[in-house]
Scaffold this motif. Structure first.
Motif, PDB file in Angstrom:
ATOM      1  N   HIS A 293       0.840  -1.201   0.000  1.00 48.11           N
ATOM      2  CA  HIS A 293       0.000   0.000   0.000  1.00 48.11           C
ATOM      3  C   HIS A 293       0.876   1.251   0.000  1.00 48.11           C
ATOM      4  N   ALA A 294       1.928   1.250   0.793  1.00 45.42           N
ATOM      5  CA  ALA A 294       2.817   2.412   0.867  1.00 45.42           C
ATOM      6  C   ALA A 294       3.511   2.660  -0.466  1.00 45.42           C
ATOM      7  N   LEU A 295       3.935   1.588  -1.142  1.00 47.05           N
ATOM      8  CA  LEU A 295       4.611   1.735  -2.432  1.00 47.05           C
ATOM      9  C   LEU A 295       3.657   2.305  -3.479  1.00 47.05           C
ATOM     10  N   LEU A 296       2.435   1.797  -3.537  1.00 38.10           N
ATOM     11  CA  LEU A 296       1.461   2.290  -4.512  1.00 38.10           C
ATOM     12  C   LEU A 296       1.177   3.773  -4.308  1.00 38.10           C
ATOM     13  N   VAL A 297       0.860   4.151  -3.075  1.00 35.81           N
ATOM     14  CA  VAL A 297       0.500   5.542  -2.795  1.00 35.81           C
ATOM     15  C   VAL A 297       1.689   6.465  -3.040  1.00 35.81           C
ATOM     16  N   ALA A 298       2.872   6.053  -2.615  1.00 31.13           N
ATOM     17  CA  ALA A 298       4.056   6.898  -2.801  1.00 31.13           C
ATOM     18  C   ALA A 298       4.376   7.073  -4.289  1.00 31.13           C
ATOM     19  N   TYR A 299       4.189   6.016  -5.089  1.00 32.81           N
ATOM     20  CA  TYR A 299       4.488   6.149  -6.518  1.00 32.81           C
ATOM     21  C   TYR A 299       3.537   7.130  -7.187  1.00 32.81           C
ATOM     22  N   TYR A 300       2.242   6.975  -6.971  1.00 36.20           N
ATOM     23  CA  TYR A 300       1.303   7.858  -7.668  1.00 36.20           C
ATOM     24  C   TYR A 300       1.389   9.291  -7.151  1.00 36.20           C
ATOM     25  N   ASP A 301       1.796   9.468  -5.905  1.00 32.04           N
ATOM     26  CA  ASP A 301       2.036  10.823  -5.414  1.00 32.04           C
ATOM     27  C   ASP A 301       3.272  11.412  -6.102  1.00 32.04           C
TER      28      ASP A 301
ATOM     29  N   GLY B 247      10.313  -4.283   3.420  1.00 28.64           N
ATOM     30  CA  GLY B 247       9.295  -3.564   4.169  1.00 28.64           C
ATOM     31  C   GLY B 247       9.876  -2.384   4.928  1.00 28.64           C
ATOM     32  N   TYR B 248      11.128  -2.527   5.385  1.00 29.05           N
ATOM     33  CA  TYR B 248      11.788  -1.437   6.119  1.00 29.05           C
ATOM     34  C   TYR B 248      11.909  -0.191   5.246  1.00 29.05           C
ATOM     35  N   GLU B 249      12.271  -0.376   3.959  1.00 27.88           N
ATOM     36  CA  GLU B 249      12.415   0.761   3.055  1.00 27.88           C
ATOM     37  C   GLU B 249      11.096   1.485   2.820  1.00 27.88           C
ATOM     38  N   LEU B 250       9.987   0.773   3.003  1.00 23.02           N
ATOM     39  CA  LEU B 250       8.682   1.350   2.710  1.00 23.02           C
ATOM     40  C   LEU B 250       7.913   1.703   3.979  1.00 23.02           C
ATOM     41  N   SER B 251       8.637   1.820   5.101  1.00 21.61           N
ATOM     42  CA  SER B 251       7.998   2.276   6.334  1.00 21.61           C
ATOM     43  C   SER B 251       7.588   3.733   6.177  1.00 21.61           C
ATOM     44  N   GLU B 252       6.736   4.190   7.071  1.00 15.80           N
ATOM     45  CA  GLU B 252       6.091   5.496   6.904  1.00 15.80           C
ATOM     46  C   GLU B 252       7.061   6.642   6.675  1.00 15.80           C
ATOM     47  N   ASP B 253       8.205   6.656   7.369  1.00 18.75           N
ATOM     48  CA  ASP B 253       9.131   7.778   7.251  1.00 18.75           C
ATOM     49  C   ASP B 253      10.171   7.586   6.147  1.00 18.75           C
ATOM     50  N   ARG B 254      10.122   6.464   5.439  1.00 18.19           N
ATOM     51  CA  ARG B 254      11.131   6.208   4.401  1.00 18.19           C
ATOM     52  C   ARG B 254      10.534   6.006   3.012  1.00 18.19           C
ATOM     53  N   ALA B 255       9.246   5.724   2.918  1.00 15.26           N
ATOM     54  CA  ALA B 255       8.646   5.327   1.640  1.00 15.26           C
ATOM     55  C   ALA B 255       8.789   6.404   0.573  1.00 15.26           C
ATOM     56  N   THR B 256       8.512   7.653   0.929  1.00 15.75           N
ATOM     57  CA  THR B 256       8.532   8.726  -0.076  1.00 15.75           C
ATOM     58  C   THR B 256       9.904   8.859  -0.720  1.00 15.75           C
ATOM     59  N   LYS B 257      10.955   8.902   0.083  1.00 14.94           N
ATOM     60  CA  LYS B 257      12.300   9.052  -0.474  1.00 14.94           C
ATOM     61  C   LYS B 257      12.730   7.797  -1.233  1.00 14.94           C
ATOM     62  N   THR B 258      12.436   6.625  -0.669  1.00 13.64           N
ATOM     63  CA  THR B 258      12.794   5.374  -1.350  1.00 13.64           C
ATOM     64  C   THR B 258      12.185   5.313  -2.744  1.00 13.64           C
TER      65      THR B 258
END
Length: 477
Positions: free
Chosen positions: A350-358, A451-462
């Protein structure tokens, strides 16, 4: 100095040694950041936001405006460069390529750096010479002079004469020797003068694709003859020429590494919810597949995907026509479905999908990122099939990019390396790695995220760093 010698200095292949390559990335990043010096202080603030740079404000302490000494533009840019981690140099370069309004020379250098990181077969000088000699069998390698000149300008930077009292077009020798006096240059001499004998491998391939295109040779029989002439040579270099679509009624050709899928995707089953979809062969001779499962269980994109890749607009249009609903409603329905499917799969997906489209919402084109895509289908369960069962039956995410690129993104949860009781399992991990190998050998690009890379505080930058590099060059004409 001959054009070819100067071009060799400007566009030679990036060093393969990792240390030297990182030095190249560092120096190019420094040059790009320093190049912002012409901007006003207020514009530096905006540029920093667009490029993902941490540029300190002109007045570090806002309470001392008018009292303390402000930072100069040079100081601000030096501090911004020092704040960039070495692992982020390539992502910053990719961001400049996308947003930086670079000169053609600088754009080419950034592209060459990023492309040098791709696992692309090496194209030796011998291969390039043999391709040129094979093309020399034709009276000329072009039918449209403007098309060839534009192709050269897109991919090769030619230096201006060292001694001239008047402004001189660096591409004038091409016009003179290729168009005004055709036959002055052999194809080999032409390749040498523009730098095609020693430029980057990926750039050389794109240049060849341009020569095979209708923009340069708008006659189908001639296009196919040229393909036939160079295909055996490229095959020895680990490459093949595939017919990837049409453009204005003419075939388009793409040069890919051996093992790459030779044809566009014809059917995509994605955003699945309830287990394996029900399929049957409607006509075996025609390889016609009928999807019995409804949209509530899996979505069926049944429009062939062309060489330009699959965009979000394509998927929206398909859903709008399929359901007979307005585009805005289709967009909202699709988004809700993708978000729900990913949220059910895992928080990381979910974090990867939302971060990509953002990240990608302001891009044009916006390439579609589809979740839970079926790759293999077998009516018999894995337990019944045993050792012959398919691995990686579903992909976490799939992107179809220009040039027939199929990109698979996998989010690694415990199921990729541990048993249901959360015990580490070498057997499960070996299945994961073997599945990756099978995909790569079949022509897919496979990238994994933890999963660590896509945690809440890292997903956007990753996500932004990854897609800056993955999509570098996809938006430049």
């Amino acid at each position: 100095m001959p054009c070819s010698l100067v071009r060799a200095a400007l566009g030679s292949e990036m060093a393969a040694d990792p240390i030297e390559a990182n030095i190249d990335a560092r120096e190019l990043t420094r040059e790009l950041v320093s190049g912002l010096h012409h901007l006003r202080h207020v514009d530096l603030d905006k540029a920093g936001t667009a490029l993902g740079l941490v540029i300190p404000p002109e007045h570090p302490d806002p309470s001392q405006v008018g009292e303390g000494k402000p930072l100069s533009k040079r100081q601000r840019l030096d501090m911004a460069f020092d704040a960039i981690a070495p692992s982020d140099y390539e992502a910053v370069c990719a961001s400049f390529l996308k947003h930086g309004d670079l000169t053609i020379e600088l754009s080419n250098r950034v592209e060459d750096l990023l492309w040098s990181r791709e696992n692309w077969p090496q194209i030796t000088a011998r291969t390039r010479r043999e391709v040129a000699e094979a093309l020399d069998a034709f009276d000329a390698i072009w039918l449209e002079a403007d098309g060839l000149l534009n192709l050269v300008k897109r991919h090769w930077v030619l230096p201006s004469p060292e001694w001239s009292f008047e402004p001189t077009d660096p591409y004038e020798p091409v016009v003179r020797h290729m168009f005004r006096f055709p036959g002055d240059w052999t194809t080999l001499q032409f390749f040498k003068e523009i730098g095609a004998l020693n430029g980057g491998d990926r750039r050389f391939v794109l240049f060849l694709e341009g020569l095979l295109s209708a923009s340069v040779n708008p006659r189908e029989a001639r296009q196919r003859e040229m393909v036939a002439a160079i295909s055996p040579i490229l095959a020895r270099a680990g490459l093949k020429v595939t017919e990837s679509g049409t453009n204005d009624g003419y075939p388009t050709f793409t040069i890919v590494a051996l093992g790459t899928r030779p044809r566009p995707a014809q059917l995509i089953l994605f955003a699945g919810r309830h287990g394996k979809p029900a399929l049957r062969l409607r006509d075996v001779l025609d390889q016609s597949i009928e999807i019995l499962t409804g949209d509530d269980a899996v979505l069926t994109y049944d429009v062939p995907v062309g060489d330009r890749g699959l965009t979000w607009r394509d998927v929206e249009s398909w859903w709008s026509h399929r359901k007979g609903i307005p585009a805005d409603q289709a967009k909202l329905e699709l988004w809700r479905r993708l978000v729900t499917v990913c949220a059910d799969a895992s928080p990381a997906q979910h974090a990867l999908l939302v971060a990509y489209y953002d990240y990608a919402k302001d891009h044009d084109p916006l390439f579609a990122l589809l979740p839970e895509v079926w790759l293999h289908w077998d009516p018999i369960s894995r337990r019944q099939r045993g050792e012959d069962a398919f691995l990686n039956q579903r992909m976490d995410f799939l992107m179809l990019l220009p040039g027939l690129r199929r990109v698979v993104l996998e989010v690694d949860g415990e199921q990729h390396y541990a048993t249901p009781s959360r015990q580490p399992s070498p057997r499960i991990y070996s299945e994961t790695t073997r599945g990756d190998r099978d995909l790569r050998l079949a022509g897919y690009e496979v990238y994994r995220f933890s999963g660590y890379e896509l945690s809440e505080d890292r997903a956007t930058k990753t996500v932004s760093d990854f897609f800056d590099r993955l999509l570098a060059g996809s938006y430049r004409a």
